[in-house]
Scaffold this active site. Structure first.
Site, PDB file in Angstrom:
ATOM      1  N   GLY B 320       0.802  -1.220   0.000  1.00 55.17           N
ATOM      2  CA  GLY B 320       0.000   0.000   0.000  1.00 55.17           C
ATOM      3  C   GLY B 320       0.832   1.266   0.000  1.00 55.17           C
ATOM      4  N   SER B 321       0.408   2.241   0.794  1.00 49.38           N
ATOM      5  CA  SER B 321       0.876   3.624   0.676  1.00 49.38           C
ATOM      6  C   SER B 321       2.369   3.819   0.893  1.00 49.38           C
ATOM      7  CB  SER B 321       0.113   4.503   1.665  1.00 49.38           C
ATOM      8  OG  SER B 321      -1.264   4.431   1.385  1.00 49.38           O
TER       9      SER B 321
END
Lengths: 376, 635
Positions: B320-321
């Site tokens: 993810g981020s």
């Protein structure tokens, strides 16, 4: 011989006995007794514990009977020749009926009823019959030779037939073979024509083959000997393992391992215990002691001019020696296993007393004597 | 013979027999009897008596000779059985089905200590794996007369023994059968005191891991015969067996701190597992690496035990981020995007069956630091649209995100990269989805982002000589900017990562776990990757929790900023003093200068301020669309 405490001029009964008895053979018997105590102390507990008896059951009973056995031996060894015959006749008179009784009220063990209980002691009458028969056979044969008394031979033959018949009814092939071998040996020494020597040998083989065909337990033992792959060879496997485990010097007394697996480690396979714990050297010494007793017994009577002494001694020596050979041969897988004790080394209970009779009579016969007029 | 030779001295003297000549049955029987007896002695002739005795003596000698032969055979057989043949031969003869009686000779011989398997130590010499001498119990089944009783007695001391297995061993063929290996001296003594015949002990080397679970996935373990089965024990099996010690880059103290703090949060947020790495960004040395759940290598484990799984090198996660670090660095390094460039972050963005939206949709134009700090997915994909997917693919490829990681462990996983790096893939990868890498990949990549821009190769071995400068990925200036942006994340929202006295920069990541056909909303991978000291980074710290559950202490949140960042904070707070790092304060002008980010001001409220060069897509409609197939973004 100062240890004896007897001076040469001492004319007491004991002193006379000491100076005339075969002390070398006596020493050999003593040595065997000592080794036997050690081995039963080693092999006995394994068997005793397995059968739920106190560990020292066999050792204690062996020691308890060893004393009387020695007393019987010494007592009989003091007898004059006539006494030897009387004693033999007495023993036979007691134990031949007992032998017959085993067929009626004997206790059965391992498929045969060979034992009878007398005053808390389990007695194997055949053990007592053997030496008595050996002596009486010599007596009868000497009668034939000296007096040309054919009836004596018939009596001898009848006696042998009776004993063998009783033994085969138990059945006890080992004692049958042994008794017959004594009989054959004495006949041979008495001068049996060589034609008959071979003839009897053939008859013996035929007889054994017949036993093989008739008696299933004999057949099984012989089959297993000839063909180890078939059937259970547990006993002989363990026995050979025990010997191999011992090696040259053995594991040391009490240190044996295989003996725990060995059925009859205290009796029929005591020699394997000796092999494992005492090693090859002591085993060879044991063999040498037996050979010494046999050869010395035979050599000592060679100089004797009395045919009865020669035959009777040879008969007893044969009994003693063949028994040892059969036991050792069985344990070493030289022959089919045969239930027979190794004299003085095996735990034998009452057979120890019978052994006292055998050795006592032998010592009496081989004693140096100055007996004239032993006329038969 | 005598029968046919009447002149023989031993022949029957017919004259001496009364009634000679008569042919009655009685006489015949008498003749037969006398013949059987070998004739009678002629009493009138003493020399005849002597001759009879001589014959008997001769035969006695023959008997004696035969007995001598028989006893000699016994003696020869004794020598044969007891000396000349090996126990094997005896057994073969006695029992053809039996294998060798004595296989004691085949039993393992205890080597001299010099040849023992060498130690595995941490960078300071602390022992992680060593070899000691352990008593092992064996049975001589031949000597055991009561196997059942012996088994029962043994099981009183060692309840873990299996009854039937033990009994089978005590009755097995052979003279040496292991019953239970690697006992403690106390167990040995207790069993010894039982005095069981046929039970004995032999010392043999055994592997001991004094730190237990501490570095289980790294050190690995051996089987009972000291053959490496996993981890470094497997990787350096021959090396260690040759007596060469292995000195690791790990710092046992740091490993312990990381494990303790990670464990605390795994428990606090009921996560199914966790992972953590501390790496030196200049040497690539891994100072600590923890995967939870872990195991005690001193005990034997089912190979399928989940605890044996090393998340750091085998676990592939769409992280993810945290990937926005790469995306931002790529955009700046490409020269196509400047820090002050603004992008339209209005969402959601629909493409095909996907709808991409932001966790906190703000729907206005944001510049690069804002996109990074607010962790805008749409802003990130707008940036990669400018850069182009070819450049992205090459950039991530150079960072090692498309190939298996390299490390001195046998347990290494490949990445899951999209088979076709299309437009959608390019967009999702910009914010860390559609590509699954191991934590080790991430740590190595982020290290390159903050160490001045060069790639380092992670290693578990202590580096003694100067490490060659790796391949340059981004410029020093870009690295510097990324570092400042990472600090911005911590000051801007992920403050839980900061430690008192030490300044941390980083990036949070909260990703829904990919499941078959979509993403699981409640199953998160929540992580934080930090660098510190952020003024001049030396270490990268990664912490990840697998499926944490938010609770009251996190106000129901299970995001990386809430559940992973505090672990980093606590680790840094302990690591700083341990490594003698000087405390820093943001009030220090020098520190402030090192972290300052010069961005032309933008008007976030109106979204009308500043240039708008990157309107590549039409303004999205339906800004509050459903959260289908999308990615949560941490704050």
């Amino acid at each position: 011989m100062s240890m004896s405490g007897f001076a040469r001029y001492d004319q007491s009964v004991l002193a006379r006995w000491w100076w005339t008895v075969d002390r070398w053979t006596l020493a050999a018997f003593g040595t065997l007794m000592v080794i036997g105590v050690v081995l039963i102390a080693a092999g006995g507990p394994a068997v005793a514990v397995r059968t739920g008896l106190p560990a020292n059951h066999f050792l204690i009973r062996h020691l308890a009977l060893l004393g009387p056995s020695v007393m019987i031996m010494i007592g009989l060894s003091m007898l004059p020749l006539r006494g030897v015959r009387v004693a033999s006749l007495t023993v036979l008179g007691i134990f031949l009926p007992l032998l017959a009784l085993t067929l009626v009220m004997g206790s059965e063990a391992k498929g045969a009823s060979r034992w009878i209980y007398i005053a808390g002691l389990s007695v194997q009458p055949s053990e007592f019959v053997k030496p008595a028969f050996a002596v009486l056979l010599a007596f009868l044969l000497t009668r034939v030779k000296r007096r040309a008394e054919p009836i004596s031979l018939l009596i001898a033959f009848g006696l042998w037939l009776l004993i063998v018949a009783l033994l085969m009814l138990q059945p006890d092939l080992g004692q049958t073979v042994l008794t017959s071998a004594i009989c054959f040996g004495e006949l041979f020494l008495a001068g049996l024509p060589l034609v008959l020597v071979f003839g009897f040998a053939v008859m013996g083989c035929v007889g054994l083959f017949g036993a093989y065909l008739i008696l299933p337990h004999v057949a099984s033992r012989i089959d297993r000997f000839l063909n180890p792959e078939v059937g259970d060879t547990y006993q002989i496997d363990r026995s050979l393992q025990a010997f191999a485990n011992g090696g040259l010097t053995g594991t040391g007394p009490g240190q044996g391992i295989i003996k725990h697996m060995l059925p009859d480690a205290h009796a029929d396979f005591i020699f394997a215990v000796a092999g494992e714990e005492l090693g090859l050297i002591v085993c060879l010494i044991i063999v040498a002691i037996f050979a010494f007793i046999i050869l010395r017994g035979l050599l000592r009577v060679l100089g004797d001019s009395n045919l009865f002494v020669l035959l009777a001694s040879a008969g007893l020596v044969l009994q003693f020696g063949l028994q040892a050979l059969i036991n050792m041969g069985s344990a070493l897988h030289l022959m089919p296993t045969k239930g027979m004790t190794l004299p003085y080394l095996s735990y034998g209970g009452s057979s120890l007393l019978a052994l006292g009779v055998t050795t006592g009579l032998l010592l009496a016969l081989t004693r140096r004597r100055n007996e004239l007029g032993d006329d038969l | 013979m005598t029968f046919f030779n009447p002149t023989s001295p031993l022949s029957t003297r017919k004259a001496s027999v009364p009634g000679a000549g008569g042919l009655s049955v009685r006489i015949l029987l008498s003749r037969l009897a006398l013949w059987l007896a070998g004739g009678v002695i002629d009493a009138r002739r003493p020399e005849h008596a002597n001759a009879v005795m001589e014959q008997s003596r001769g035969r006695a000698v023959m008997v004696g000779f035969m007995m001598l032969v028989a006893f000699s055979i016994v003696a020869v057989r004794l020598v044969d059985v007891m000396l000349l043949r090996t126990p094997d031969q005896t057994a073969d003869e006695a029992d053809v089905s039996a294998p060798a009686v004595a296989d004691a000779s085949a039993s393992p011989v205890v080597p001299a200590p010099a040849a023992w398997r060498a130690d595995i130590t941490d960078r300071n010499g602390g022992i992680l794996a060593t070899t000691i001498s352990c008593p092992s119990m064996y049975a001589d089944p031949v000597a055991i007369s009561d196997p059942v009783g012996t088994t029962n007695r043994l099981m009183q001391v060692l309840p873990s023994l299996d009854y039937s297995t033990t009994l089978a061993r005590l009755t097995a063929k052979g003279r040496m059968v292991w019953v239970e290996r690697h006992l403690t001296p106390t167990q040995r003594q207790t069993i010894h005191d039982l005095g069981l015949p046929g039970i004995d002990f032999r010392d043999e080397p055994c592997r001991l891991y004094p730190t237990g679970n501490l570095a289980s996935h790294i050190v690995g373990y051996t089987n009972i015969d000291q053959v490496g089965q996993a981890g470094l024990e497997k990787q350096f099996d021959k090396f260690l067996n040759d007596g060469q010690p292995v000195e690791l880059s790990l710092d046992m103290r740091l490993q312990h701190i990381l494990r303790r703090e990670l464990q605390a949060n795994v428990e606090q947020y009921s996560a199914v597992g966790g992972s953590g790495i501390v790496m030196d960004i200049y040497t690539g040395e891994l100072l600590a690496m923890v995967s939870l759940p872990d195991f005690d290598p001193n005990e034997r484990h089912d190979p399928n035990d989940e605890a044996l799984f090393n998340r750091n090198t085998l676990g592939r996660y769409e992280l993810g981020s945290v990937f926005k670090i790469f995306n931002t660095a790529l955009a700046l390094e490409s020269g196509k995007v400047k820090l002050s460039d603004t992008f339209d972050t209005a969402g959601p963005v629909r493409i095909g069956r996907f709808t991409i939206h932001d966790f906190h949709p703000v729907n206005y134009w944001m510049n690069v630091p804002e996109i990074f700090e607010k962790s805008s997915n749409i802003g990130s994909l707008r940036m990669v649209q400018v850069v182009g997917r070819d450049l992205q693919q090459r950039f991530l490829g150079r960072l090692g995100m498309t190939r298996p990681a390299t490390l001195e462990l046998p347990e290494l996983a490949n990445v899951t990269a999209p088979p076709r790096w299309g437009e959608v893939e390019s967009w999702t990868i910009s914010y860390g989805h559609g590509i699954a890498v191991t934590p080790l990949h991430l740590v190595a990549g982020v290290s390159a982002m903050v160490n001045g821009g060069t790639l380092v190769t992670p290693t578990l071995l202590k580096q003694t000589s100067a490490v060659p400068v790796g391949q340059r990925i981004i410029a020093q200036k870009t690295s510097d900017t990324v570092r400042r942006l990472m600090r911005l994340v911590v000051t801007g929202g992920a403050g839980l990562a900061d430690a008192p006295g030490y300044l941390v920069g980083g990036k949070t990541g909260t990703a829904e776990k990919a499941t078959a056909g979509g993403y699981a909303h409640k199953a998160l991978i929540s992580s934080f990757i930090g660098a510190f000291p952020i003024t001049k980074p030396r270490y990268v710290v990664f912490v990840m929790l697998d499926e944490p559950q938010g609770n009251k202490s996190s106000y129901g949140y299970a995001t990386g900023g809430w559940v992973a960042a505090p672990v980093v904070s606590r680790l840094v707070a302990q690591m700083g003093p341990l490594y003698g790092l000087p405390p820093e304060s943001e009030d220090d002008p020098a520190v402030r200068a090192a972290l300052a980010l010069s961005v032309p001001p933008t008007n976030a409220d109106t979204g009308a301020h500043g240039p708008q060069p990157h309107q590549l897509l039409p303004a999205p409609d339906n800004p509050d669309g459903a959260q289908g197939g999308a990615t949560l973004v941490s704050f």
